[in-house]
Write an enzyme that holds these catalytic residues in place. Sequence first.
Site, PDB file in Angstrom:
ATOM      1  N   ASP A  39      -5.924  -4.560 103.569  1.00 50.16           N
ATOM      2  CA  ASP A  39      -5.666  -3.911 102.282  1.00 50.16           C
ATOM      3  C   ASP A  39      -4.677  -4.683 101.407  1.00 50.16           C
ATOM      4  OD1 ASP A  39      -7.410  -1.889 103.037  1.00 50.16           O
ATOM      5  OD2 ASP A  39      -5.826  -0.472 103.549  1.00 50.16           O
ATOM      6  N   HIS A  88      -7.422   1.688 103.726  1.00 50.54           N
ATOM      7  CA  HIS A  88      -7.947   2.162 105.006  1.00 50.54           C
ATOM      8  C   HIS A  88      -6.976   3.145 105.659  1.00 50.54           C
ATOM      9  CE1 HIS A  88     -10.330  -1.544 104.628  1.00 50.54           C
ATOM     10  NE2 HIS A  88     -11.123  -1.070 105.572  1.00 50.54           N
TER      11      HIS A  88
END
Length: 162
Positions: A39, A88
Amino acid sequence: MTGTTDLESKLNDVLRRLDELESRMALRDLVTDYCLGFDTHDWDRFISIWHPDAVWDIGPPFGKFEGHEGIRKAVFEVLYPVWRETHHLTTNLRVTFSDPDHAHGVCNVDCMGATRDNVVQMVGATYTDDFERRNGVWKIARRAVTIHYFNPIPGAEMKAPS
């Protein structure tokens, strides 16, 4: 002599359980570093979780990637070109040990992301991992991804609050 053997047995059991607890924490860190590394585009964090010969089987529509070079290709040539940003969240990690240096993990993941053309997507999947401890270090040897849904969220935007 029986007392010493009994004490040694108890000590060995405590050491085994302590090793398993430390291993569980290391495995949770691997699962977390997967999300954080991907991320935040922190390549060093992301690649550090994989053994050099690891297999990352993302499944359709993305594919299967082998070794650090295959994983690099997946990230930089397949996934990052599609996603503008991702977030996530992994949950329900369940770890079982087959021996002190091999473990199997299953967890759920929800990922919200925006594609390069700003379409917000919600992805739900399951990660199935084979973890191995080599030379005293736990890493992922294999991760299989089962995608349950991959859906656009019409009208949604991903932007910082103003």
